[in-house]
Design a protein around this motif. Structure first.
Motif, mmCIF file in Angstrom:
data_model
loop_
_atom_site.group_PDB
_atom_site.id
_atom_site.type_symbol
_atom_site.label_atom_id
_atom_site.label_comp_id
_atom_site.label_asym_id
_atom_site.label_seq_id
_atom_site.Cartn_x
_atom_site.Cartn_y
_atom_site.Cartn_z
ATOM 1 N N GLN A 19 38.036 33.941 41.378
ATOM 2 C CA GLN A 19 38.280 35.076 42.509
ATOM 3 C C GLN A 19 39.659 34.995 42.932
ATOM 4 O O GLN A 19 39.911 33.906 43.574
ATOM 5 N N GLU A 20 40.406 35.946 42.989
ATOM 6 C CA GLU A 20 41.694 35.927 43.475
ATOM 7 C C GLU A 20 41.429 36.187 45.171
ATOM 8 O O GLU A 20 40.560 36.878 45.441
ATOM 9 N N LYS A 21 42.478 35.748 45.969
ATOM 10 C CA LYS A 21 42.317 35.796 47.281
ATOM 11 C C LYS A 21 42.472 37.534 47.727
ATOM 12 O O LYS A 21 43.354 38.021 46.895
ATOM 13 N N LYS A 22 41.849 37.980 48.487
ATOM 14 C CA LYS A 22 42.111 39.265 49.186
ATOM 15 C C LYS A 22 43.384 39.313 49.798
ATOM 16 O O LYS A 22 43.289 38.525 50.697
ATOM 17 N N SER A 23 43.932 40.371 49.874
ATOM 18 C CA SER A 23 45.232 40.626 50.541
ATOM 19 C C SER A 23 44.709 41.571 51.664
ATOM 20 O O SER A 23 44.061 42.767 51.277
#
Length: 62
Positions: A55-59
């Motif tokens: 899961q990519e980090k949310k911006s």
């Protein structure tokens, strides 16, 4: 706090998890399907498992 603690422990063990909240619309069907006592209330569930993707980090916009 219990939900948060369980979530953190699952993540620490390498599992992915999400917390799903429900409303009373499904209570009767769930109780009937899984023979759950009528005095139990369905509030939420936390499905978990091994993630298939990272899961990519949310911006966030500030």
């Amino acid at each position: 706090m219990h939900q948060f603690a369980v979530w953190v422990m699952l993540e620490d063990a390498g599992f992915g998890a999400s917390l799903q909240h429900y409303n009373p619309l499904i209570d009767e069907e769930v109780a009937k399907t899984w023979d759950i006592p009528s005095y139990w209330r369905l509030i939420a569930e936390m499905p978990f498992g091994v993630p298939v993707e990272h899961q990519e980090k949310k911006s966030f916009n500030r």
